[in-house]
Design an enzyme around this catalytic site. Structure first.
Site, PDB file in Angstrom:
ATOM      1  N   GLU A  73      36.320  34.771  37.087  1.00 33.22           N
ATOM      2  CA  GLU A  73      35.070  35.488  37.378  1.00 33.22           C
ATOM      3  C   GLU A  73      34.514  34.778  38.600  1.00 33.22           C
ATOM      4  O   GLU A  73      34.291  33.578  38.564  1.00 33.22           O
ATOM      5  CB  GLU A  73      34.073  35.336  36.234  1.00 33.22           C
ATOM      6  N   CYS A 127      25.447  35.163  39.075  1.00 37.81           N
ATOM      7  CA  CYS A 127      26.624  35.887  39.570  1.00 37.81           C
ATOM      8  C   CYS A 127      26.335  37.373  39.686  1.00 37.81           C
ATOM      9  O   CYS A 127      26.966  38.074  40.460  1.00 37.81           O
ATOM     10  CB  CYS A 127      27.796  35.657  38.628  1.00 37.81           C
TER      11      CYS A 127
END
Ligand code: NAP
Length: 695
Positions: A257, A296
């Site tokens: 990720e 994020c």
């Protein structure tokens, strides 16, 4: 000198050798901890996880592991205060703690609950139904998921020291795979504090979790094909790790990720004065400032129709101008510091690149007004809004992630262009769209879908309860295609299955039923003297079957049923109209009549262990039942799932056949059945008791 924080390796707390790296507070530069992992036996840690942690976890069922996660969540939930105190040092405000600490504990709760509800009380999971592989039905296949026999290596980013750890630990432990956690060094003191609590709780079996504070040494060299590396961080580090020779050579599973240039899109209908315009402005401001933009999922690119560009710039400038930056411990401060001076330098460097293609709408990267803090000592930065009126001609704004309170406002002409601009991020974790027009919403969502792991449609109807643009929810996809990680889904049960192998198992129905504890047609049936409805949950065995007496259905039955229920549909009541229907030979019985008569045939009426009918799954009426047909029922225990201390769920395979042995209806019936024994005095179910005893 600050003592070196110990790592937790092979069941012991061990401080690394040599000169540790001092870790300064993000607020005032004081050294709050020191990290070193030098001298750790990394190969030994892997061996310990494989030899001790893996077998202990694999001995438990999903429900036992879920109970363990819940116990851990409850334990940590009671101990949040000291973590909050430490979390301030990372620059986080009280509101930010909620995402990281409470959010992480929430992920444990969510996985515990999903594990309990959606996974079986078994050490394996089934994926999909039985597949008949031969004409006669004596050879069938099924996908079975079993835990990998290796180690989950979690390399985490600095921005969520607690959530980042727990959202990965939960699926790995639920799958039955031990983990080695390596937090980003800059904020590892907070992860370490929570990890100490996890160890002190004594809830996890030995070897289930280990912690590395500092670098990973030669850990990656010793990984093999049963191990998984799950990485969160920057694109650059992800590429370095993915290309590690041992990972390629030994076919180590690698999931990532990473950077994501997420977009928020204001709809063409959502001009100034509409609720959606205001929601967009609020959300962009919120995403820029919560965790000082170090999320994020933060909105890096805010796309607005060209006609609303100036109004959006003005509204955002006003909103951001009201954001108080400073010491995160103060109640009047909305945004704290970045996690480190190094991070502030990295953001300034990224902004310098972005400035080549943008105008500054508000904020100065070199100056910030602070409340209760000193800009020379802490990693503070003002929220920076950049603007670009010709974003299709620009490249850096779609490539460079300034991982801080920075966003670029962009003008677009038409929905296709908005989609193209969002797609230039090359794959993102999430996008949000703000519109009250159904067509605009559909066009945007379907156009953006291929480039995103998650899309949030925000409007006046859902805004109040919406979790907003940037909150990944445990049951939903987290992860994104392309640059954001490569399309790996990390949320929900898919996240659990990353740590398991899916194997096609083929054999006879009886062999597979015995293996999977799930009966299938063609497998052996068993019969007891007592009717299965008389037998408590504990006694019932998968495969236990009743074949009922026959019952003939008459035209009077059909008319009576029609009159009684009010269901006078022509197929049951009008011979001519029924015949004209391509499916029916003439008047036929109601499907519900068949179900009701089937129940009448198999139900054992007196009070007993069956507490309730919980519903039907997979119901199909496969052949019409005509007046004069004779039906009978086969009822078989298909599978069993413990639910509460007082009862479990029994899934019955039901087949209703006619006088020619043709199946006329088939379904799964669910009942809740009481246990034979009284529940224990502490209210725990049998599976919870086994976990407690197994520790
Ligand atoms: P990073 O610099 O890439 O570091 C990530 C992790 O990798 C850290 O634990 C780091 O440890 C470790 N690492 C670095 N080099 C390594 C090596 N050679 N071998 C083994 N481990 C190594 O990222 P970050 O600055 O911590 O995090 C910020 C980035 O994370 C942002 O780009 C953000 O977009 C991304 N992020 C993405 C998501 C997502 O879900 N997509 C979530 C959060 C953050 P050290 O700290 O010890 O160097």
């Amino acid at each position: 000198m600050t003592a070196t924080m110990p790592s937790f390796a092979q069941g012991r707390w061990i401080a690394g050798d040599g000169e540790p790296t001092p870790l300064p507070s993000a607020i005032d530069g004081r050294t709050v901890a020191a990290a070193s992992s030098r001298g750790l036996d990394f190969a030994g840690m892997l061996a310990h996880a494989r030899r001790v942690g893996g077998p202990a976890l694999r001995a438990l069922t999903f429900h036992q592991r879920a109970a363990m996660l819940k116990a851990l969540a409850l334990y940590l939930n009671e101990r949040r205060e000291p973590l909050y105190a430490l979390s301030f040092e990372t620059g986080a405000t009280k509101r930010d703690h909620f995402f990281d600490i409470d959010g992480g504990i929430g992920a444990l709760f969510a996985y515990a609950s999903r594990g309990r509800r959606e996974l079986p009380d078994e050490r394996f999971a089934l994926d999909g139904a039985h597949e008949q592989l031969s004409k006669g039905g004596t050879f069938v296949g099924r996908h079975v998921m079993t835990p990998l026999r290796g180690v989950a290596v979690h390399i985490n980013a600095y921005n969520f020291p607690c959530w980042g750890m727990l959202e990965k630990l939960a699926p790995a432990l639920l799958a039955g795979v031990p983990a080695i956690v390596k937090p980003a060094t800059a904020t590892s003191y907070l992860t370490q504090a929570m990890f100490e609590m996890i160890v002190a709780s004594g809830i996890l079996p030995d070897g289930a979790v280990q912690l590395i504070v500092g670098g990973t040494g030669d850990l990656l060299d010793h990984l093999g094909g049963q191990d998984v590396v799950s990485f969160t961080g920057s694109l650059a580090t992800s590429l370095t790790l993915r290309d590690h020779p041992a990972l390629g050579r030994n076919a180590v599973r690698f999931v990532a990720e990473r950077d994501s240039l997420n977009a928020a899109v204001l709809g063409t209908d959502a001009g100034p004065g509409t609720p959606e315009f205001d929601l967009f402005i609020t959300e962009v401001m919120r995403e820029m400032t919560s965790k000082a933009g170090q999320k994020c999922t933060a909105i890096r690119r805010a796309l607005v129709p060209r006609a609303y560009y100036d109004a959006a710039a003005e509204a955002l400038q006003k909103k951001l101008g009201g954001v108080v930056v400073g010491d995160p411990r103060r109640d009047d401060v909305r945004m704290g510091a970045l996690a480190s001076m190094g991070q502030r330098d990295a953001v300034r460097a990224a902004v310098a690149i972005l400035r080549g293609e943008t105008e500054a709408i508000c904020g100065d990267p070199e100056h910030v007004e602070l409340r209760g803090a000193d800009a020379d000592l802490g990693a503070f930065l003002a929220p920076l809004l950049l603007g670009c009126e010709r974003p299709l001609r620009a490249t850096k704004i779609h490539e460079v992630e300034a991982f801080g309170p920075v966003s670029t406002l962009m003008a677009y002409d038409g929905i296709d262009e908005a989609i193209e601009l969002a797609a230039r991020g090359d794959g993102s974790l999430c996008a949000s769209v703000y519109t009250y027009d159904g067509d605009v919403a559909s066009e945007l969502i379907l156009g953006l879908g291929a480039y995103h792991g998650r899309i949030v449609a925000i409007d006046r109807d859902c805004a109040k309860e919406s979790t907003g643009h940037g909150s990944p929810l445990p049951g939903l996809v987290h992860g994104g295609p392309g640059r954001a990680g490569g399309g790996e889904e990390m949320g929900g049960l898919r996240g659990v299955f990353h740590y398991m192998q899916r194997t096609a198992v083929q054999g006879s129905p009886t062999r597979l039923a015995a293996l999977t504890h799930t009966w299938t047609r063609g497998a052996a049936e068993t019969k007891q003297d007592a009717h299965p409805f008389r037998r408590p949950y504990d006694d019932l065995a998968v495969g236990e079957t009743v074949h009922t007496a026959p019952r003939t259905i008459t035209l009077e039955d059909i008319e009576h049923f029609a009159a009684f229920t009010g269901d006078q549909f022509y197929a049951h009541m009008n011979e001519e109209a029924a015949r004209a229907n391509p499916f029916f030979p003439g008047r036929v019985a109601h499907g519900y009549l068949v179900l009701a008569f089937a129940a009448g045939l198999f139900v054992e009426p007196s009070p007993g262990p069956v507490l309730a009918n919980y519903g039907l799954d997979n119901l199909r009426f496969t052949k019409p039942v005509e007046p004069g047909d004779t039906i009978r029922v086969r009822l078989t225990v298909k599978s069993k799932t413990p639910r509460k201390p007082e009862y479990g769920e029994v899934r019955w395979d039901v087949e209703v056949t006619n006088q020619h042995d043709d199946i006329v209806a088939a379904y799964d019936l669910l009942t809740l059945n009481a246990y034979r024994s009284e529940p224990s005095s502490d209210g725990s179910s049998p599976s919870e008791l086994t976990v407690a005893q197994g520790r």
